[in-house]
Write an enzyme that holds these catalytic residues in place. Structure first.
Site, PDB file in Angstrom:
ATOM      1  N   ASP B 170       0.824  -1.209   0.000  1.00  0.00           N
ATOM      2  CA  ASP B 170       0.000   0.000   0.000  1.00  0.00           C
ATOM      3  C   ASP B 170       0.857   1.258   0.000  1.00  0.00           C
ATOM      4  O   ASP B 170       0.341   2.356  -0.175  1.00  0.00           O
ATOM      5  CB  ASP B 170      -0.949   0.012   1.216  1.00  0.00           C
ATOM      6  CG  ASP B 170      -2.363  -0.366   0.820  1.00  0.00           C
ATOM      7  OD1 ASP B 170      -2.559  -0.781  -0.351  1.00  0.00           O
ATOM      8  OD2 ASP B 170      -3.264  -0.262   1.665  1.00  0.00           O
ATOM      9  N   ASP B 219       5.846  -8.582   9.139  1.00  0.00           N
ATOM     10  CA  ASP B 219       6.945  -8.911  10.044  1.00  0.00           C
ATOM     11  C   ASP B 219       6.752 -10.263  10.711  1.00  0.00           C
ATOM     12  O   ASP B 219       7.409 -10.567  11.684  1.00  0.00           O
ATOM     13  CB  ASP B 219       7.114  -7.811  11.102  1.00  0.00           C
ATOM     14  CG  ASP B 219       5.837  -7.570  11.880  1.00  0.00           C
ATOM     15  OD1 ASP B 219       4.803  -8.179  11.517  1.00  0.00           O
ATOM     16  OD2 ASP B 219       5.860  -6.773  12.830  1.00  0.00           O
ATOM     17  N   ASP B 314     -10.083  -8.653  11.306  1.00  0.00           N
ATOM     18  CA  ASP B 314      -9.818 -10.100  11.329  1.00  0.00           C
ATOM     19  C   ASP B 314     -10.909 -10.867  12.084  1.00  0.00           C
ATOM     20  O   ASP B 314     -11.547 -11.770  11.533  1.00  0.00           O
ATOM     21  CB  ASP B 314      -8.423 -10.375  11.923  1.00  0.00           C
ATOM     22  CG  ASP B 314      -8.077  -9.432  13.063  1.00  0.00           C
ATOM     23  OD1 ASP B 314      -9.015  -8.834  13.614  1.00  0.00           O
ATOM     24  OD2 ASP B 314      -6.880  -9.313  13.407  1.00  0.00           O
TER      25      ASP B 314
END
Lengths: 741, 704
Positions: B170, B219, B314
């Site tokens: 993005d 990460d 989520d």
């Protein structure tokens, strides 16, 4: 209803009494032959305390008033009367402006000047013209008191403005009998007169020894008189084969008859009559007669149900249909728990009061003695009140239940916008369940204050008014009918468990095989006590003797008889808290567990009670009487109340304890000992329970009574749950791992 | 029929339970009951079979319900003698207690049976394996962070032709495009940044067509076996829409760092991933956590892609899939690892986002009202959401004793000893039962500390979200330690300075009242005890907050790996093992016969059995049997080898949890108390210095 029924004879009494009063000065017009009315003269002395004034009368403010009622029997005429007034008053008054006036029926009797000498207490005898006395009278005291000169500023409610009238002040009356002609219409007068505040004493006479049927009739009559006598109590001495010396009840069954009553013997139909007592001029006897004891019972039932033809000296009872059996606690005596009770129905005083220190507005109500509140907030009162908006800051309305403060509200009209009272306000009270008894009194007491910042302002204490609306209610929610027994206090106050059905359909009186006059008397006194509480006709009561117990196995038993005369099987003796073992009177031994549980779980010291009771018994040397309560050996959940005595004791004194307002409060627990004037009640453990609790409350209560089981049961429960849940969860986990759910 | 008999049994058990809860008791007998229950629970705790743990739960529920019943029926300050202020405070406390009770019960149900799902083997023939798209969304993280993730994704054990890796950038950065081209993965960009990460993934979903989508935060470095472990479940059960694995962190979070508890005391995440998600799985309610998970494309498409209405997209996505009848699975084996948030401010920011997101879901799709969910799912989701409302209750518990000690408010209408006799079994049983259930995953009293630190910060966001889910700022992302507002840790400590001072004053006042013969010494003593506990917790919070910012360094992983070294490509190699490896350097045991010089370039081969790529290092230190060096410039292949050795081993994180101690509540209490003491010391230093500063300042102004 009894109030209405009484009205008629009373009205008649008024007319007769006043008529004769005028003629009293002259010699008696038509004295019965051979008798002199003079020897029938009686005198009575009544203190104000006897008239219901428990405390000294307190007269306050510049114009204090108090009045007390004085009721007189309708069958006696007062020939002489005086009032011995004892009073004291404030020494700080201006005596030239202060005085105390006594009125009888609004006629001034005497005005007493208040002096420095009388301040610390004075006694004065005031003659009363007997002609002023009516069957219902009112004595009024008025205090006019000032501490300032006429033109000086004065606080009309100043604390120095007081006078007290001792409730030991006495009214002495001399009376002559004035018997109305014998007439059933007068019943229960003249045998019982509501104008007489004393305990009713009404002898019963039986021809020959009394059999259970005759006794049943007697019990029904006794209960009826008990209802009439109400709080006064009733004593029924009994004689076999001897006429009462004055008024009395005579039962004639079959051919056996007392001397002089042969005309009643051998009657074909049961009948009731009122006749002059041949042995005692001026007294009348109530005679029940029948060919057999069943007929006698019928006559008694008719009397108690008020189904006699109320005219003339006698009536026959040909057929009698009993009303259907009563429902539990359906009598008008008891507050119905299933709907709100209108407090006005129990009002004992006007619902509106006036003045700076007004008397209480009292309400009386009776709760079924086995009413078991399931929560602390089960019994609530909603007092709707209105108070005049002139009262000052700190004025209040307090509520007292049986003399105990239960709530109140400040009548604060000082704030702006509250200077108008247009609608009633409500004081909602939760009545403390521990303070509730069978018979209760709820007092609404206004305490008015006047504005002390304006001492000289014109003040009219009559503008201070307060009222309780008739729409005020008492409400009972979440309750059960349940009682932990033995609880003789419930028998003393509420006649429980016999009072459950007004017709006493589950009550039986049990007497020894050969009852003595004393036994029967005690039984009748107890029946009267029960009648006092049921306020209903005891039509379905049973009377039997100790050798025919099976017929009354499913009833609450009122057992009467001396310990050594009862002749009961061992299983009965085993259950008695106090019993005869050989020649010795002993207390039932106490199990170790009971003692421990009483001490640790119920926090009651049975040992100390036992010790005290033992000492009383030993001291009495069989000269005691006793009331015992225990579970019926014939059926669990049924109770026995035993009126008994030691070999040298009098069973009647046990029964009479029930009729004495002073003694009755000590009747409690499972055993009450009466020795001389001492009455002492004891909780001696071994409880049983009567009635039903909702299951959810019952288990909770059970656990509360066995608190040592809380955690073990919890542990057991969770272990079961653990095992159960493990299987269920394992099954589900398996399905889940097999991708089925 | 079975259901009916079950209902009957439950009713039969409820009857005694009702009595146990409602039976009144005197102080003597309640004390006896309390002691009995605590002893019983302590005995049960020692029994190994799980049924005893279930029994403990039952006992704890009884004790707590009994307390609460008593509290609600006997101790509420109702009546004319209590003023409105008392009643307001009392309502607050009772509300907090009710909340704690609900959370306790929901928690018990949620974790009643951790499923311990095993991975399902894949079909033997790889040609039947489905195609998988790996998404690595990124926004502003430096390439340095994303590189290992991409390299590790490339090394996933899956047929190369069925595996497509997408970096969803993005940030639309050239640097990223070049890197992607170099290593051979797809660089996907879109025109706008709408809906942040959710929008990013949704945009990518439109451009890709793999049957399954694996998502990794940029990460989170996956281990090579990730797909092997998760895809079997997907294949065997076509109703499964999600297979989630734990988020594992190989660096300490700020709590662990500031309290030095890394790898000694389990952190917040370990309770969640070690126990709660596993417990959720039993109820078919384990949910998507944004990363380290595989999703079924058909399921995602059925609900219109990742949910975009809330900031916790989520969990929201999972909730929607569950409501459509899709199942989920959780495999409790760490299959990816990443760096924990490094600063407390970042940590707080992240939790605020979660809290707000969960509150938003509660408003948008309330799991209690939503159609299509099963009972267990409602419970689990509800608990996950309600959990984040702890802010206000926690604050109330931290201040309640002050209402009595400082304001003289009677907020509990009961005798002090009576409160103790009822509350003690409630608290103690809850503690030891949770300790039994959560032993390896959470230590007692630590949650108090974690929650306390965050409490004051999540009240407003959650409250706003409940009022209106659109209220509050929309943080773009919390990754890479960047939040829209940067909290200085001093700011974070502020509320705890205040709470600590208040409790300190409260305690002092309490002791004074005792000395002055207070008419209710038991109530005062009880409240003093309470303030003492509060001081310990707020002290601990201060200890957490007192940190210095640390610059993120390359993470060192203290692992013993097989390795080989050679001094030059032509030399022979010696087998040895590593002592310490990081992205920057490596320390090894020096084998006999090798003598590298400091400054010399040397080559290392990590995990020689699996790799043949040598990595160059510059030797920095030699001696005591150890050689340590700095890793030189790496080629992509070398870097990939390092990543695989460091992070990509299938067993990389397996042993991680075993090092921790089991919970022992009293020890845990002591440990927390120690930190509380340390925090108090900080407090008094702060107090001293600020008083000193204040004392000096007037002098300074006068001089000016």
């Amino acid at each position: 209803m009894p109030a209405l029924k009484n009205l008629l004879p009373l009205l008649i009494g008024v007319a007769v009494a006043s008529g004769h009063a005028a003629a009293q000065a002259a010699p008696a017009a038509t004295p019965p032959a051979g008798t002199d009315m003079a020897f029938l003269q009686s005198s009575r002395s009544l203190t104000l305390k006897d008239l219901g004034q428990i405390y000294p009368l307190k007269l306050r403010t510049v114009f204090g008033q108090a009045s007390i009622p004085l009721n007189l029997r309708a069958d006696q005429v007062v020939t002489g009367a005086s009032l011995e007034l004892r009073y004291a008053h404030s020494p700080s008054l201006r005596f030239d402006l202060s005085h105390l006036s006594v009125y009888l029926n609004d006629q001034l009797l005497r005005t007493l000047p208040l002096t420095a000498e009388s301040a610390s207490g004075a006694s004065v005898r005031i003659a009363i013209d007997p002609r002023l006395l009516l069957p219902h009278n009112q004595i009024r005291f008025e205090l006019v008191a000032h501490y300032a000169k006429p033109n000086e500023c004065e606080d009309p409610a100043h604390s120095t403005l007081w006078a007290d009238i001792d409730n030991g002040s006495r009214i002495d009356l001399t009376m002559s009998p004035l018997p109305p002609p014998p007439d059933l219409a007068n019943l229960p007068a003249p045998l019982f007169d509501a104008g007489d505040e004393r305990r009713l004493r009404l002898p019963f006479a039986f021809a020959g020894t009394a059999n259970p049927g005759t006794l049943k009739a007697a019990a029904i009559v006794a209960a009826w008189f008990g209802t009439q006598a109400d709080y006064r109590g009733a004593d029924f001495p009994v004689s076999f084969n001897a006429l009462p010396p004055g008024e009395g009840v005579v039962l004639v069954s079959g051919a056996a008859a007392l001397p002089g009553f042969e005309r009643f013997a051998g009657r074909q139909t049961p009948g009731v009559a009122v006749i002059d007592n041949p042995n005692a001029p001026g007294s009348q006897l109530l005679v029940l007669s029948a060919p057999d004891s069943a007929g006698l019972v019928q006559a008694a039932q008719a009397l108690a149900l008020g189904k006699l033809t109320l005219q003339g000296p006698s009536a026959e009872v040909s057929t009698l249909e009993l009303p259907p059996p009563r429902e539990a606690w359906s009598s008008s005596r008891w507050v119905r728990a299933d709907r709100p009770f209108m407090l006005a129905d129990g009002a004992v005083a006007p619902l509106s009061v006036t003045g700076l220190v007004p008397g209480p507005i009292g309400f009386e109500f009776s709760l079924p003695p086995d009413l078991f509140p399931l929560s602390k907030e089960s019994v609530r009162a909603h007092l709707k009140y209105r108070a005049a908006p002139v009262s000052a800051f700190n004025s209040s309305l307090n509520a007292l239940l049986n003399g105990q403060f239960v709530g109140g509200v400040a009548l604060d009209h000082s704030s702006a916008g509250k200077r108008k009272v247009e609608d009633s306000s409500t004081l909602d009270l939760v009545l403390p369940v521990d303070a509730l008894r069978a018979h209760n009194r709820l007092d609404a007491q206004y305490h008015f204050r006047r504005d002390t910042n304006l001492p000289c302002q014109d003040f009219d204490s009559t503008s201070l008014q307060g009222s309780i609306e008739p729409a005020s209610t008492l409400e009972i929610r979440r309750y059960a009918h349940f009682a932990v027994m033995p609880a003789l206090q419930k028998f003393a106050d509420g006649a429980y468990p016999f009072s459950r059905y007004g017709d006493l359909a589950d009550t039986a009186i049990v007497l020894p095989q050969a009852p003595t006059e004393t036994d029967v008397s005690a039984a009748l006194i107890a029946a009267g006590h029960i009648g006092r509480w049921t306020r209903d006709a005891a039509t379905r009561i049973e009377v039997t003797t100790t050798d025919a117990l099976d017929a009354v196995a499913d009833r609450e038993l009122l057992l009467v008889g001396r310990l050594d005369m009862l002749g009961l099987p061992d299983e009965w003796t085993q259950r008695m808290p106090l019993r005869l073992s050989g020649e010795r009177v002993e207390l039932a031994p106490l199990g170790l567990f009971t003692e421990l549980s009483d001490r640790w779980l119920q926090d009651r010291d049975v040992s100390a009670a036992r010790e005290h009771a033992s000492r009383v018994i030993v001291d009495a040397a069989q000269g005691f009487a006793a009331i015992e309560g225990f579970e019926s050996p014939l059926k669990s959940g049924r109770s026995v109340v035993l009126l008994t005595a030691g070999r040298n004791g009098d069973v009647r004194s046990a029964a009479l304890a029930l009729t004495d307002p002073g003694d009755v409060q000590f009747v409690r627990g499972g055993l009450t000992l009466v020795q001389g004037s001492k009455v002492s009640g004891y909780d001696l453990g071994s409880d049983y329970e009567v009635g039903h609790l909702p299951w959810w409350f019952a288990i909770q209560r059970w656990l509360a009574l066995h608190p040592y089981l809380i955690w073990p049961i919890a542990l057991l429960l969770v272990i079961i749950v653990g095992i159960l849940v493990q299987t269920l969860l394992r099954r589900r986990a398996k399905l889940r791992l097999e991708h089925k759910i | 029929m079975r259901r009916l008999s079950l209902i009957v049994v439950v009713l039969l058990l409820l009857v005694p339970a009702y009595a146990l809860i409602t039976a009144p008791a005197t102080l003597l007998w309640q004390t006896y009951t309390a002691v009995g229950m605590v002893i019983a629970a302590n005995v049960l705790r020692r029994l190994r079979d799980y049924r005893w743990a279930l029994a403990m739960m039952g006992l704890s529920v009884i004790a707590s319900t009994r307390y609460l019943y008593w509290r609600l029926t006997e101790t509420l300050p109702l009546g004319p003698e209590f003023n409105l202020w008392d009643q307001f405070l009392a309502a607050g406390l009772i509300g907090a207690e009710l909340y704690a009770y609900v959370i306790l019960i929901l928690g018990f149900i949620q974790t009643i049976w951790p499923l311990h799902r095993k991975p399902v083997p894949l079909p033997p023939d790889p040609s039947q394996w489905p195609t998988v798209d790996v998404f690595i969304p990124t926004y502003n993280e430096p390439l340095k962070v994303v590189r290992p993730t991409v390299l590790a994704a490339l090394a996933l054990d899956w047929p190369r032709d069925k595996l497509n890796i997408y970096v969803l950038d993005d940030g639309r950065r050239d640097e990223f495009r070049q890197f992607c081209e170099t290593v051979g993965v797809t660089h996907l960009i879109r025109g706008d940044n709408k809906h942040a990460k959710a929008g990013n993934i949704n945009a990518a979903l439109k451009k890709t067509r793999g049957e399954f989508v694996a998502i990794f935060d940029c990460d989170h470095i996956p281990v090579r076996s990730f797909l092997q472990m998760t895809m079997g479940t997907m294949i065997v059960d076509p109703k499964v829409s999600l297979v989630q694995t734990p988020h594992h962190f190989f660096s300490p979070d700020p709590f662990e760092k500031n309290l030095s508890t890394f790898r000694k005391v389990p952190n917040e995440g370990e309770l969640f991933y070690g126990l709660i998600q596993d417990g959720d799985d039993f109820w078919d309610a384990s949910f998507f956590c944004g990363s380290c998970a595989v999703l079924r494309r058909t399921a995602l498409e059925e609900i219109g892609g990742i949910a975009t209405e809330t900031v916790t997209e989520d969990a929201h996505t999972s909730l929607r899939m569950h409501s459509r009848g899709w199942r989920s699975a959780y495999i409790n084996i760490p299959q990816a690892a990443g760096l924990a948030t490094e600063s407390l401010s970042a940590h707080v920011g992240q939790r605020i986002r979660w809290a707000r997101g969960m509150a938003q879901i509660m408003r948008v799709d309330n799991p209690f009202l939503m159609k299509g969910l099963k009972f267990g799912q409602r419970i689990c989701y509800m608990n996950a959401m309600l959990h984040f409302f702890y802010g206000l209750p926690r604050l109330i518990f931290l201040t309640s004793p002050l209402a009595y000690l400082l304001l003289g408010a009677d907020i509990i209408k009961a005798q002090g000893w009576m409160v103790l006799a009822y509350a003690a079994p409630h608290v103690i049983l809850a503690t030891i039962t949770n300790s039994r259930l959560q032993g390896p995953f959470r230590h007692s009293f630590w949650a108090e500390l974690y929650e306390t630190v965050l409490a004051t910060f999540i009240i407003v966001p959650t409250a706003l979200a409940v009022v209106n889910p659109k209220l509050g700022k929309f943080n773009v992302t919390a990754k890479g330690g960047i939040v829209d507002r940067d909290y200085f840790d001093k700011d974070i400590a502020k509320p705890y300075y205040l709470l600590f001072s208040l409790n300190l004053v409260g305690m002092a006042v309490g002791f004074t009242r005792l000395l002055l013969n207070d008419p209710h010494p038991d109530t005062v003593a009880l409240n003093i005890g309470w303030t003492l506990y509060n001081l310990m917790i707020t002290g601990g919070a201060l200890a957490v907050a007192s940190e210095k910012r640390q610059v993120r360094e390359a993470v060192r992983v203290r692992t013993k790996l097989e390795a080989a070294i050679r001094l030059s490509p032509d030399d022979g190699a010696w087998l040895t093992n590593t002592l310490d490896v990081s992205y920057n350097g490596v320390a090894l045991t020096l084998p006999d016969g090798v003598a590298p010089q400091v400054g010399q370039r040397m080559q290392v081969l990590l995990t020689p059995s699996r790799s043949d790529t040598w990595i160059d290092i510059d030797v920095k230190r030699v001696g005591r049997g150890i050689v340590a060096g700095r890793i030189a410039e790496m080629t992509i292949a070398q870097e990939s080898a390092l990543v695989q050795a460091l992070f990509g081993r299938a067993d990389a994180w397996m042993q991680w949890r075993e090092r921790q101690d089991l919970d022992r509540p009293l020890h845990a209490l002591l440990a927390v108390a120690r930190h509380g003491l340390r925090g108090s010391r900080n407090f008094f230093q702060w107090l001293g210095s600020s008083l000193l500063a204040r004392a000096r300042r007037p002098a300074g102004t006068n001089a000016a």
